[in-house]
Write a protein that holds these residues in place. Structure first.
Motif, PDB file in Angstrom:
ATOM      1  N   THR A 132     123.661   9.284  69.105  1.00 30.96           N
ATOM      2  CA  THR A 132     124.436   8.732  70.222  1.00 30.96           C
ATOM      3  C   THR A 132     123.832   8.204  71.616  1.00 30.96           C
ATOM      4  OG1 THR A 132     126.540   9.759  69.323  1.00 30.96           O
ATOM      5  CG2 THR A 132     126.875   8.763  71.365  1.00 30.96           C
ATOM      6  N   ILE A 133     123.916   7.174  71.645  1.00 29.74           N
ATOM      7  CA  ILE A 133     123.335   6.739  73.107  1.00 29.74           C
ATOM      8  C   ILE A 133     124.420   6.404  73.916  1.00 29.74           C
ATOM      9  CG2 ILE A 133     123.214   3.978  72.368  1.00 29.74           C
ATOM     10  CD1 ILE A 133     120.755   3.860  73.803  1.00 29.74           C
ATOM     11  N   PHE A 134     124.393   6.724  75.228  1.00 32.00           N
ATOM     12  CA  PHE A 134     125.268   6.687  76.380  1.00 32.00           C
ATOM     13  C   PHE A 134     124.627   6.632  77.671  1.00 32.00           C
ATOM     14  CE2 PHE A 134     125.793  11.035  77.556  1.00 32.00           C
ATOM     15  CZ  PHE A 134     125.584  11.642  76.440  1.00 32.00           C
ATOM     16  N   ARG A 135     125.231   6.316  78.636  1.00 27.28           N
ATOM     17  CA  ARG A 135     124.671   6.358  80.110  1.00 27.28           C
ATOM     18  C   ARG A 135     125.795   7.082  80.843  1.00 27.28           C
ATOM     19  NH1 ARG A 135     122.908   0.477  81.903  1.00 27.28           N
ATOM     20  NH2 ARG A 135     121.837   1.636  83.378  1.00 27.28           N
ATOM     21  N   ASP A 136     125.376   7.610  82.219  1.00 25.66           N
ATOM     22  CA  ASP A 136     126.347   8.305  82.762  1.00 25.66           C
ATOM     23  C   ASP A 136     127.072   7.181  83.583  1.00 25.66           C
ATOM     24  OD1 ASP A 136     124.259   9.185  85.462  1.00 25.66           O
ATOM     25  OD2 ASP A 136     124.545   7.219  84.788  1.00 25.66           O
ATOM     26  N   ASN A 137     128.112   7.773  84.381  1.00 26.46           N
ATOM     27  CA  ASN A 137     129.030   6.806  85.026  1.00 26.46           C
ATOM     28  C   ASN A 137     128.429   5.825  86.170  1.00 26.46           C
ATOM     29  OD1 ASN A 137     131.370   7.595  83.834  1.00 26.46           O
ATOM     30  ND2 ASN A 137     131.697   9.167  85.278  1.00 26.46           N
ATOM     31  N   ALA A 138     127.271   6.467  86.791  1.00 22.31           N
ATOM     32  CA  ALA A 138     126.523   5.655  87.635  1.00 22.31           C
ATOM     33  C   ALA A 138     125.559   4.698  86.992  1.00 22.31           C
ATOM     34  CB  ALA A 138     126.133   6.599  88.766  1.00 22.31           C
ATOM     35  N   LYS A 139     125.219   4.883  85.902  1.00 22.20           N
ATOM     36  CA  LYS A 139     124.350   4.016  85.049  1.00 22.20           C
ATOM     37  C   LYS A 139     123.076   4.325  85.362  1.00 22.20           C
ATOM     38  CE  LYS A 139     127.520   0.646  83.524  1.00 22.20           C
ATOM     39  NZ  LYS A 139     127.914  -1.046  83.619  1.00 22.20           N
ATOM     40  N   THR A 140     122.547   5.625  85.952  1.00 22.89           N
ATOM     41  CA  THR A 140     121.436   5.783  86.456  1.00 22.89           C
ATOM     42  C   THR A 140     120.540   6.694  85.387  1.00 22.89           C
ATOM     43  OG1 THR A 140     122.243   7.509  87.809  1.00 22.89           O
ATOM     44  CG2 THR A 140     121.971   5.759  88.920  1.00 22.89           C
ATOM     45  N   THR A 141     121.234   7.302  84.351  1.00 25.66           N
ATOM     46  CA  THR A 141     120.766   8.043  83.412  1.00 25.66           C
ATOM     47  C   THR A 141     121.353   7.548  81.972  1.00 25.66           C
ATOM     48  OG1 THR A 141     120.429  10.005  85.092  1.00 25.66           O
ATOM     49  CG2 THR A 141     120.112  10.288  82.424  1.00 25.66           C
ATOM     50  N   MET A 142     120.153   7.338  81.234  1.00 27.59           N
ATOM     51  CA  MET A 142     120.780   7.149  79.759  1.00 27.59           C
ATOM     52  C   MET A 142     120.111   8.406  78.832  1.00 27.59           C
ATOM     53  SD  MET A 142     119.245   3.974  77.551  1.00 27.59           S
ATOM     54  CE  MET A 142     117.695   4.600  77.200  1.00 27.59           C
ATOM     55  N   TYR A 143     121.034   8.540  77.982  1.00 25.84           N
ATOM     56  CA  TYR A 143     121.194   9.801  77.102  1.00 25.84           C
ATOM     57  C   TYR A 143     121.236   9.126  75.537  1.00 25.84           C
ATOM     58  CZ  TYR A 143     122.695  12.265  81.228  1.00 25.84           C
ATOM     59  OH  TYR A 143     122.816  12.542  82.528  1.00 25.84           O
ATOM     60  N   LEU A 144     120.104  10.202  74.909  1.00 24.60           N
ATOM     61  CA  LEU A 144     120.294  10.015  73.413  1.00 24.60           C
ATOM     62  C   LEU A 144     120.626  11.424  72.651  1.00 24.60           C
ATOM     63  CD1 LEU A 144     119.831   7.931  70.887  1.00 24.60           C
ATOM     64  CD2 LEU A 144     117.445   8.907  70.800  1.00 24.60           C
ATOM     65  N   GLN A 145     121.696  11.670  72.344  1.00 24.32           N
ATOM     66  CA  GLN A 145     122.277  12.969  71.946  1.00 24.32           C
ATOM     67  C   GLN A 145     121.878  12.434  70.281  1.00 24.32           C
ATOM     68  OE1 GLN A 145     123.704  15.707  72.999  1.00 24.32           O
ATOM     69  NE2 GLN A 145     123.307  16.446  70.964  1.00 24.32           N
ATOM     70  N   MET A 146     121.011  13.681  69.815  1.00 23.56           N
ATOM     71  CA  MET A 146     120.557  13.800  68.507  1.00 23.56           C
ATOM     72  C   MET A 146     120.992  14.835  67.627  1.00 23.56           C
ATOM     73  SD  MET A 146     116.540  12.491  69.142  1.00 23.56           S
ATOM     74  CE  MET A 146     116.125  14.061  69.918  1.00 23.56           C
ATOM     75  N   ASN A 147     121.598  14.597  66.644  1.00 21.00           N
ATOM     76  CA  ASN A 147     122.335  15.873  65.978  1.00 21.00           C
ATOM     77  C   ASN A 147     121.905  15.702  64.449  1.00 21.00           C
ATOM     78  OD1 ASN A 147     123.907  16.745  67.872  1.00 21.00           O
ATOM     79  ND2 ASN A 147     125.529  14.910  67.372  1.00 21.00           N
ATOM     80  N   SER A 148     121.803  16.719  63.797  1.00 23.19           N
ATOM     81  CA  SER A 148     121.553  16.987  62.384  1.00 23.19           C
ATOM     82  C   SER A 148     120.096  16.558  62.097  1.00 23.19           C
ATOM     83  CB  SER A 148     122.426  16.026  61.410  1.00 23.19           C
ATOM     84  OG  SER A 148     123.952  16.605  61.484  1.00 23.19           O
ATOM     85  N   LEU A 149     119.352  16.833  63.053  1.00 21.90           N
ATOM     86  CA  LEU A 149     117.839  16.585  63.112  1.00 21.90           C
ATOM     87  C   LEU A 149     116.912  16.762  61.733  1.00 21.90           C
ATOM     88  CD1 LEU A 149     117.123  17.374  66.685  1.00 21.90           C
ATOM     89  CD2 LEU A 149     116.943  15.013  65.513  1.00 21.90           C
ATOM     90  N   SER A 150     116.035  15.851  61.260  1.00 20.00           N
ATOM     91  CA  SER A 150     115.323  16.326  60.018  1.00 20.00           C
ATOM     92  C   SER A 150     113.935  15.981  60.623  1.00 20.00           C
ATOM     93  CB  SER A 150     115.796  15.377  59.043  1.00 20.00           C
ATOM     94  OG  SER A 150     115.209  14.258  59.321  1.00 20.00           O
ATOM     95  N   PRO A 151     113.114  16.717  59.812  1.00 21.44           N
ATOM     96  CA  PRO A 151     111.552  16.355  60.051  1.00 21.44           C
ATOM     97  C   PRO A 151     111.074  14.994  60.007  1.00 21.44           C
ATOM     98  CG  PRO A 151     111.698  18.349  58.464  1.00 21.44           C
ATOM     99  CD  PRO A 151     112.970  17.600  58.666  1.00 21.44           C
ATOM    100  N   GLU A 152     111.827  14.018  59.391  1.00 25.02           N
ATOM    101  CA  GLU A 152     111.526  12.681  59.427  1.00 25.02           C
ATOM    102  C   GLU A 152     111.992  12.045  60.929  1.00 25.02           C
ATOM    103  OE1 GLU A 152     113.191  13.947  56.925  1.00 25.02           O
ATOM    104  OE2 GLU A 152     111.491  13.770  55.614  1.00 25.02           O
ATOM    105  N   ASP A 153     112.574  12.944  61.768  1.00 23.21           N
ATOM    106  CA  ASP A 153     112.796  12.453  63.182  1.00 23.21           C
ATOM    107  C   ASP A 153     111.718  12.916  64.148  1.00 23.21           C
ATOM    108  OD1 ASP A 153     115.594  11.301  62.676  1.00 23.21           O
ATOM    109  OD2 ASP A 153     116.277  13.405  62.461  1.00 23.21           O
ATOM    110  N   THR A 154     110.915  13.490  63.536  1.00 26.42           N
ATOM    111  CA  THR A 154     109.411  13.802  64.758  1.00 26.42           C
ATOM    112  C   THR A 154     108.875  12.703  65.058  1.00 26.42           C
ATOM    113  OG1 THR A 154     109.384  15.989  63.374  1.00 26.42           O
ATOM    114  CG2 THR A 154     107.337  15.083  64.429  1.00 26.42           C
ATOM    115  N   ALA A 155     108.772  12.438  66.149  1.00 29.47           N
ATOM    116  CA  ALA A 155     108.106  11.424  66.795  1.00 29.47           C
ATOM    117  C   ALA A 155     107.933  11.560  68.371  1.00 29.47           C
ATOM    118  CB  ALA A 155     108.875   9.981  66.489  1.00 29.47           C
TER     119      ALA A 155
END
Length: 115
Positions: free
Chosen positions: A68-91
């Motif tokens: 899930t990609i999202f930003r804080d209310n001030a739009k100064t920080t962006m996040y990427l919430q990563m769940n159910s990670l697998s070795p294929e996500d290594t990067a």
């Protein structure tokens, strides 16, 4: 000029979660789109997720339902919430900010998912 600083990467077991952060500074109000990319060794750089200034999001098929990609209310920080990670996500994951006259990148943060 927009400046980007990623953080939050690390080592996690398969099935676990991480939250990546991209702190922004400078002319953030000029940004049209912010993106998360990733690049694994020997692989092409891949667009993972996108968020526009009006809040619309898009995801690569490989991460839909898990990230899930999202930003804080001030739009100064962006996040990427990563769940159910697998070795294929290594990067190395990179934050990217795009405007009509600018294309800026962060330094990257490494994500390693063990099996």
């Amino acid at each position: 000029q927009v400046r980007l600083t990623e953080s939050g990467g690390g080592l996690v077991q398969a099935g676990g979660s991480l939250r990546l952060s991209c702190a922004t500074s400078g002319s953030v109000f000029l940004v049209d789109t912010m993106n998360w990319y990733r690049q694994a060794p020997g692989k092409q750089r891949e667009l993972v997720a996108t968020i526009t200034r009006n809040g619309r999001t898009n995801y690569a098929d490989s991460v839909k339902g898990r990230f899930t990609i999202f930003r804080d209310n001030a739009k100064t920080t962006m996040y990427l919430q990563m769940n159910s990670l697998s070795p294929e996500d290594t990067a190395v994951y990179y934050c990217n900010a795009v405007s009509a006259w600018s294309n800026q990148w962060g330094q990257g943060t490494r994500v390693t998912v063990s099996s």
